[in-house]
Design a protein around this motif. Structure first.
Motif, PDB file in Angstrom:
ATOM      1  N   PHE A 121       0.871  -1.182   0.000  1.00 29.33           N
ATOM      2  CA  PHE A 121       0.000   0.000   0.000  1.00 29.33           C
ATOM      3  C   PHE A 121       0.908   1.232   0.000  1.00 29.33           C
ATOM      4  N   GLU A 122       1.252   1.676  -1.216  1.00 33.29           N
ATOM      5  CA  GLU A 122       2.295   2.701  -1.323  1.00 33.29           C
ATOM      6  C   GLU A 122       1.793   4.083  -0.955  1.00 33.29           C
ATOM      7  N   MET A 123       0.481   4.283  -1.040  1.00 33.19           N
ATOM      8  CA  MET A 123      -0.015   5.648  -0.919  1.00 33.19           C
ATOM      9  C   MET A 123      -1.012   5.808   0.224  1.00 33.19           C
ATOM     10  N   LEU A 124      -0.786   6.844   1.023  1.00 33.21           N
ATOM     11  CA  LEU A 124      -1.820   7.263   1.959  1.00 33.21           C
ATOM     12  C   LEU A 124      -2.732   8.187   1.163  1.00 33.21           C
ATOM     13  N   TYR A 125      -3.870   7.664   0.761  1.00 33.37           N
ATOM     14  CA  TYR A 125      -4.749   8.417  -0.117  1.00 33.37           C
ATOM     15  C   TYR A 125      -5.487   9.509   0.653  1.00 33.37           C
ATOM     16  N   ASP A 126      -5.916   9.169   1.844  1.00 32.13           N
ATOM     17  CA  ASP A 126      -6.664  10.166   2.608  1.00 32.13           C
ATOM     18  C   ASP A 126      -6.541   9.867   4.094  1.00 32.13           C
ATOM     19  N   LEU A 127      -6.667  10.913   4.878  1.00 32.78           N
ATOM     20  CA  LEU A 127      -6.660  10.779   6.329  1.00 32.78           C
ATOM     21  C   LEU A 127      -7.568  11.870   6.858  1.00 32.78           C
ATOM     22  N   SER A 128      -8.615  11.476   7.555  1.00 30.56           N
ATOM     23  CA  SER A 128      -9.456  12.498   8.165  1.00 30.56           C
ATOM     24  C   SER A 128     -10.212  11.885   9.335  1.00 30.56           C
ATOM     25  N   ALA A 129     -11.188  12.612   9.850  1.00 35.80           N
ATOM     26  CA  ALA A 129     -11.868  12.150  11.056  1.00 35.80           C
ATOM     27  C   ALA A 129     -13.367  12.377  10.955  1.00 35.80           C
TER      28      ALA A 129
ATOM     29  N   ASP B 244     -17.232   1.605  20.322  1.00 38.95           N
ATOM     30  CA  ASP B 244     -17.557   2.891  20.948  1.00 38.95           C
ATOM     31  C   ASP B 244     -16.535   3.927  20.526  1.00 38.95           C
ATOM     32  N   ALA B 245     -17.016   5.093  20.156  1.00 37.71           N
ATOM     33  CA  ALA B 245     -16.082   6.150  19.772  1.00 37.71           C
ATOM     34  C   ALA B 245     -16.787   7.491  19.846  1.00 37.71           C
ATOM     35  N   ASP B 246     -16.066   8.505  20.338  1.00 39.91           N
ATOM     36  CA  ASP B 246     -16.572   9.879  20.233  1.00 39.91           C
ATOM     37  C   ASP B 246     -16.066  10.492  18.940  1.00 39.91           C
ATOM     38  N   PHE B 247     -14.844  10.148  18.619  1.00 40.48           N
ATOM     39  CA  PHE B 247     -14.256  10.585  17.359  1.00 40.48           C
ATOM     40  C   PHE B 247     -13.631   9.383  16.673  1.00 40.48           C
ATOM     41  N   THR B 248     -13.684   9.368  15.353  1.00 36.33           N
ATOM     42  CA  THR B 248     -13.021   8.308  14.592  1.00 36.33           C
ATOM     43  C   THR B 248     -12.049   8.954  13.626  1.00 36.33           C
ATOM     44  N   VAL B 249     -10.837   8.452  13.604  1.00 42.05           N
ATOM     45  CA  VAL B 249      -9.883   8.902  12.598  1.00 42.05           C
ATOM     46  C   VAL B 249      -9.749   7.782  11.582  1.00 42.05           C
ATOM     47  N   PHE B 250      -9.849   8.118  10.298  1.00 38.30           N
ATOM     48  CA  PHE B 250      -9.693   7.049   9.309  1.00 38.30           C
ATOM     49  C   PHE B 250      -8.519   7.297   8.374  1.00 38.30           C
ATOM     50  N   TYR B 251      -7.906   6.181   7.973  1.00 39.43           N
ATOM     51  CA  TYR B 251      -6.747   6.192   7.090  1.00 39.43           C
ATOM     52  C   TYR B 251      -7.133   5.404   5.857  1.00 39.43           C
TER      53      TYR B 251
ATOM     54  N   ALA C 109       1.214  12.339   5.402  1.00 41.78           N
ATOM     55  CA  ALA C 109       0.313  12.406   6.558  1.00 41.78           C
ATOM     56  C   ALA C 109       0.479  13.734   7.289  1.00 41.78           C
ATOM     57  N   ASN C 110       1.617  14.387   7.093  1.00 43.40           N
ATOM     58  CA  ASN C 110       1.918  15.625   7.800  1.00 43.40           C
ATOM     59  C   ASN C 110       0.775  16.646   7.723  1.00 43.40           C
ATOM     60  N   TRP C 111       0.388  17.037   6.525  1.00 41.37           N
ATOM     61  CA  TRP C 111      -0.660  18.053   6.385  1.00 41.37           C
ATOM     62  C   TRP C 111      -2.031  17.521   6.794  1.00 41.37           C
ATOM     63  N   TYR C 112      -2.280  16.241   6.467  1.00 45.38           N
ATOM     64  CA  TYR C 112      -3.586  15.675   6.821  1.00 45.38           C
ATOM     65  C   TYR C 112      -3.774  15.692   8.332  1.00 45.38           C
TER      66      TYR C 112
ATOM     67  N   MET D 278      -9.341  20.961  12.455  1.00 46.07           N
ATOM     68  CA  MET D 278     -10.785  20.821  12.295  1.00 46.07           C
ATOM     69  C   MET D 278     -11.451  20.085  13.461  1.00 46.07           C
ATOM     70  N   PHE D 279     -10.720  19.169  14.107  1.00 46.76           N
ATOM     71  CA  PHE D 279     -11.336  18.342  15.149  1.00 46.76           C
ATOM     72  C   PHE D 279     -10.655  18.474  16.513  1.00 46.76           C
ATOM     73  N   GLY D 280      -9.458  19.004  16.553  1.00 51.83           N
ATOM     74  CA  GLY D 280      -8.752  19.127  17.831  1.00 51.83           C
ATOM     75  C   GLY D 280      -8.165  17.808  18.317  1.00 51.83           C
ATOM     76  N   ILE D 281      -7.838  16.916  17.397  1.00 52.48           N
ATOM     77  CA  ILE D 281      -7.193  15.659  17.773  1.00 52.48           C
ATOM     78  C   ILE D 281      -5.683  15.842  17.611  1.00 52.48           C
ATOM     79  N   THR D 282      -4.928  15.518  18.670  1.00 55.91           N
ATOM     80  CA  THR D 282      -3.475  15.742  18.587  1.00 55.91           C
ATOM     81  C   THR D 282      -2.775  14.490  18.070  1.00 55.91           C
ATOM     82  N   PHE D 283      -1.625  14.711  17.444  1.00 59.41           N
ATOM     83  CA  PHE D 283      -0.836  13.604  16.915  1.00 59.41           C
ATOM     84  C   PHE D 283       0.550  13.675  17.533  1.00 59.41           C
ATOM     85  N   GLU D 284       0.838  12.696  18.380  1.00 56.38           N
ATOM     86  CA  GLU D 284       2.122  12.725  19.074  1.00 56.38           C
ATOM     87  C   GLU D 284       3.259  12.428  18.113  1.00 56.38           C
ATOM     88  N   GLY D 285       4.304  13.212  18.277  1.00 55.81           N
ATOM     89  CA  GLY D 285       5.471  13.016  17.418  1.00 55.81           C
ATOM     90  C   GLY D 285       5.343  13.743  16.090  1.00 55.81           C
TER      91      GLY D 285
END
Lengths: 592, 226
Positions: A64-72, A86-93, A127-130, A137-144
């Motif tokens: 799977f060479e390409m990360l086509y989309d990443l959002s929540a 169960d989820a309040d927020f879902t992040v999808f790749y 993935a950087n910009w996504y 847009m959602f306030g979800i943090t990404f560590e690292g």
């Protein structure tokens, strides 16, 4: 024969290959399947396993060479969530394997109190910009994450707009005012701070120059800003800054009916016109279970290809203008005018006809359309030849663009580059061939590919693509199927008028469908198309309502701009301008 | 004809002043004042004014400024099929300092608004603003958190061109309306001659002017034939 059915190239055995491999590696519990209408496996994985799963899928064995989309998705108000974790927020790749022509979508559930995920920018650089967008847009943090700051909203903004508790309308706020002190504050906030980005102001013997190109610059094609760190003419580093064109289209979809969102899609890639309607209505039709007639599908293809030509003509004119050639734009806009004469006669509008409907198109082709379209088809080939002779064979153009801003297929895939920019590297991947939709499998055409992946190939390729589009339109003219322009289905919107006039029941259903709009069953669907600038996709989540619960619009230009710094480091300023011209982007297609 | 008067000296801004800074007053036609009723000087000033305005309106240099979709239609007006050079407005300038008018062609975004204000401030007087398209006029179909509901929330607009996007012909009509209004303007002929105020004519509303013949249309062309 059914034409607009979901892509038939997704047999279940291939799904299972990925799912089985994942289950073997991570155990039955580690991967949970969700049934959707996306046509690809949707798998829930645990947050802890995410990096490992992505690394596994990225690896050669799965390719799977390409990360086509990443959002929540903000799941807090979603009522139909049976069988989902169960989820309040879902992040999808959304991962894509272009070499094996298959996709997989991963979802990660997050609780409201702990909105954080590991950053995957080290596995997939785009993935950087996504991730920044999801944070914005959602306030979800990404560590690292190397630089988790706002990307679409102004730096002074409070709140995260795509959360369900954030208001949508401007008129819900106080009316906008701009004071002298406020103006100063906003401008200061936009000021570029090199240290903030880990940049040095000087090296051993000389200072770097920081050049602010945009947000209004003649060669920036709209409200796009890029800050250059220069050593003389050489670009040491650069930082694109976007968000000056964010119209909140995804939030808008959550308050417009399925039908009334169509005009907003026109304005995403605003040079693409009805081409933008296509992925949206196809995705809605998957949710509704509508199969459109052959005639409707062919009309759609014809108009979409007309817009591919007008968009490529705009590209060609501005690309050459950015290189310093003044005349081409006058020629290509003359051709665009010819194209618009056809488009206007058929749809009644020039740039944003919003002419496709759920279940078909707005009206039938007008009498005498064949002659009009044929006139355009006869006119174009000699013009395209002229462009080649006058421009692409011109020594100055060749010198300015050959081997400039060149990249390889591997690099393009890693950065999420699609469309003509990917094919310019010599990689043959076009959704119209690989995953035909709307009846493209019935047409006879070729996919032009480049060889060097440079600015010249990106330009030349689009001329070749226009020729193929003309071929497709010619086949539409020669073999336009007879029949209805709208599907005979209860959810076709607006419903055929004849059906309304029978008795009070038909009148009531007609009224409800026109006023409230159709209600779609809860599910998720996805449609990707080969748009003018690359792969454009709509991921729709329905919660059994007249409006979408979440509409994710994946646009091709967003990753194309993200790729600029990696490509331009070490290049020269005029090469950057040539590259910007050759990408073919519009800012609405980036910021939405 | 009624005029609106702005004076450069009014624009003394404090921190909390809101854009647009100039105070606007409605006044009568300055040429109708007693002092101008002299046959000799009155006529001379009128002739001078109209000669200067004639020059101004026929060599309007647009600022190369575009925001979104409308800009494509605006550019179309600059190319061969529509040929804006017929109206003397083809000299598109990349610097605001060289431009006479700015077309807000597209959506006015919250993040972009302070930038637009800065660019407008960099333009030199005399300067005008055309608001092109529904988004710039009022926010249009984008009543959404990131969009300013009309560029006139902070810029003084001279002409509004409706449409989403307006056709190039509509933009050209807007340009001609701007030219008509420039012809009626009274600006200082020199920094030592006369009143230093800028008097802009209040032009008649196109909607009211055209309503009479527009409502007479009873049959619309069918979309069934080309």
């Amino acid at each position: 024969m059914s034409v607009a059915t979901p892509p038939p190239d997704t047999p279940t055995t291939r799904h299972d290959a990925v799912v089985e491999a994942l289950k073997r590696r991570f155990g039955e519990q580690g991967v949970r399947e969700q049934a959707t209408l996306t046509g690809w496996p949707v798998l829930w994985v645990a947050r802890e396993a995410l990096t490992e799963v992505l690394g596994f899928l990225r690896d050669k064995s799965q390719a799977f060479e390409m990360l086509y989309d990443l959002s929540a998705i903000d799941e807090r108000l979603r009522s139909h969530r049976r069988d989902l974790p169960d989820a309040d927020f879902t992040v999808f790749y959304h991962l894509m394997s272009l070499s094996r022509n298959r996709d997989v979508i991963l979802k990660v559930a997050l609780g409201e109190t702990d909105l954080s995920l590991p950053s995957v920018a080290s596995i997939y650089p785009n993935a950087n910009w996504y991730e920044r967008e999801v944070w914005d847009m959602f306030g979800i943090t990404f560590e690292g994450h190397p630089h988790l700051t706002r990307i679409l909203m102004p730096p002074t903004w409070n709140g995260h707009p795509l959360r369900k508790d954030h208001h949508a309308r401007a008129t819900e706020f106080d009316p906008y005012t701009l004071t002298v002190v406020g103006q100063d504050k906003e401008q200061q906030a936009l000021k570029f701070d090199p240290e903030h980005w880990g940049m040095r102001r000087k090296h051993d013997d000389s200072e770097f120059m920081f050049l602010n190109l945009g947000p209004n610059h003649p060669s920036a094609h709209g409200a796009f800003r890029i800050v250059l760190q220069l050593d003389g003419e050489e670009i040491i580093d650069c930082v694109p800054d976007i968000g000056y064109h964010h119209r909140g289209a995804e939030k808008m979809a959550e308050r417009q009916s399925w039908h009334s969102f169509i005009p907003y899609t026109d304005r995403i890639d605003y040079t693409g016109g009805v081409m933008n309607n296509l992925p949206y209505v196809l995705a809605v039709e998957k949710l509704a279970g509508i199969q459109v007639t052959e005639r409707a599908a062919t009309i759609r293809v014809m108009l979409a290809e007309m817009f591919r030509i007008t968009s490529h003509l705009l590209f060609l004119g501005t690309y050459l203008q950015d290189l310093g050639a003044m005349t081409p734009v006058f020629f290509t806009f003359t051709d665009r005018q010819k194209g618009y004469e056809v488009i206007e006669a058929i749809t009644g509008f020039r740039m944003h006809p919003a002419w496709y409907r759920i279940g078909g198109v707005a009206h039938d082709l007008p009498r005498g359309w064949e002659k009009l379209v044929q006139g355009f088809l006869d006119w174009m080939p000699k013009r395209l030849r002229e462009y080649e002779r006058a421009m692409m064979e011109n020594a100055i153009v060749r010198e300015r663009t050959r081997h400039v801003a060149a990249h390889t297929t591997t690099e393009a895939l890693a950065w999420g580059i699609t469309g003509p920019n990917l094919r310019a590297t010599g990689f043959d991947f076009d959704l119209r061939k690989q995953r035909p939709y709307s009846g493209y499998e019935n047409f006879d055409f070729e996919i032009p590919v480049g060889s060097n992946g440079d600015a010249f190939d990106r330009g030349q390729l689009r001329i070749d693509e226009m020729r193929q589009s003309l071929r497709i339109i010619q086949q539409c003219v020669d073999h336009m199927p007879a029949g209805d322009y709208k599907a005979d289905h209860p959810l076709t919107t607006p419903p055929p008028r004849e059906r309304m006039l029978q008795h009070i029941e038909t009148l009531i259903t007609h009224f409800l469908q026109v006023s409230w709009g159709p209600v779609l069953k809860p599910n998720e669907s996805l449609q990707m198309i080969e748009a003018t600038k690359g792969i454009n996709g709509y991921y729709l989540t329905s919660d059994g309502n007249t409006m979408s619960y979440r509409t994710r619009i994946r646009t091709p230009s967003f990753p194309h701009l993200q790729h600029i710094p990696a490509l331009m480091r070490g290049g020269f300023v005029p090469d950057l301008i040539a590259h910007l011209g050759s990408i073919d982007f519009v800012m609405a297609d980036v910021d939405r | 004809m009624a005029y609106t008067l702005t004076r450069a000296t009014d624009a003394v801004a404090t921190e909390n002043s809101r854009y647009p800074l100039n105070e606007r007053r409605r006044v009568e036609d300055p040429m109708k004042q007693q002092v101008h009723r002299n046959v000799f000087t009155g006529k001379l000033e009128e002739v001078l004014n109209s000669a200067v305005n004639w020059g101004r309106k026929n060599s309007l240099w647009p600022y190369n400024f575009g925001l979104s979709c409308c800009y494509v239609e605006m550019t179309t007006a600059f190319t061969a099929p529509h040929d804006i050079a017929r109206f003397g407005a083809e000299v598109i300038r990349a610097s605001p300092r060289q431009a006479d008018f700015m077309v807000i062609a597209g959506t006015c975004f919250l993040k972009m608004a302070p930038v637009i204000q800065q660019l407008y401030d960099q333009m030199l007087e005399p300067k005008w603003v055309i608001s092109m398209g529904s988004c710039a006029n009022s926010g249009g179909m984008y009543d959404i958190y990131s969009v300013v509901q009309g560029v006139d929330k902070f810029l003084p607009v001279d002409v509004y061109v409706p449409g989403c996007p307006p056709r190039p012909e509509a933009f050209l009509q807007g340009l001609q309306l701007l030219q008509d209004s420039i012809q009626e303007e009274r600006r200082p002929l020199s920094w030592v001659v006369g009143d230093q105020g800028v008097y802009r004519a209040e032009m008649p509303s196109q909607r009211e002017k055209n309503r009479e013949w527009r409502i007479q249309a009873t049959e619309l062309r069918t979309p069934d034939s080309i």
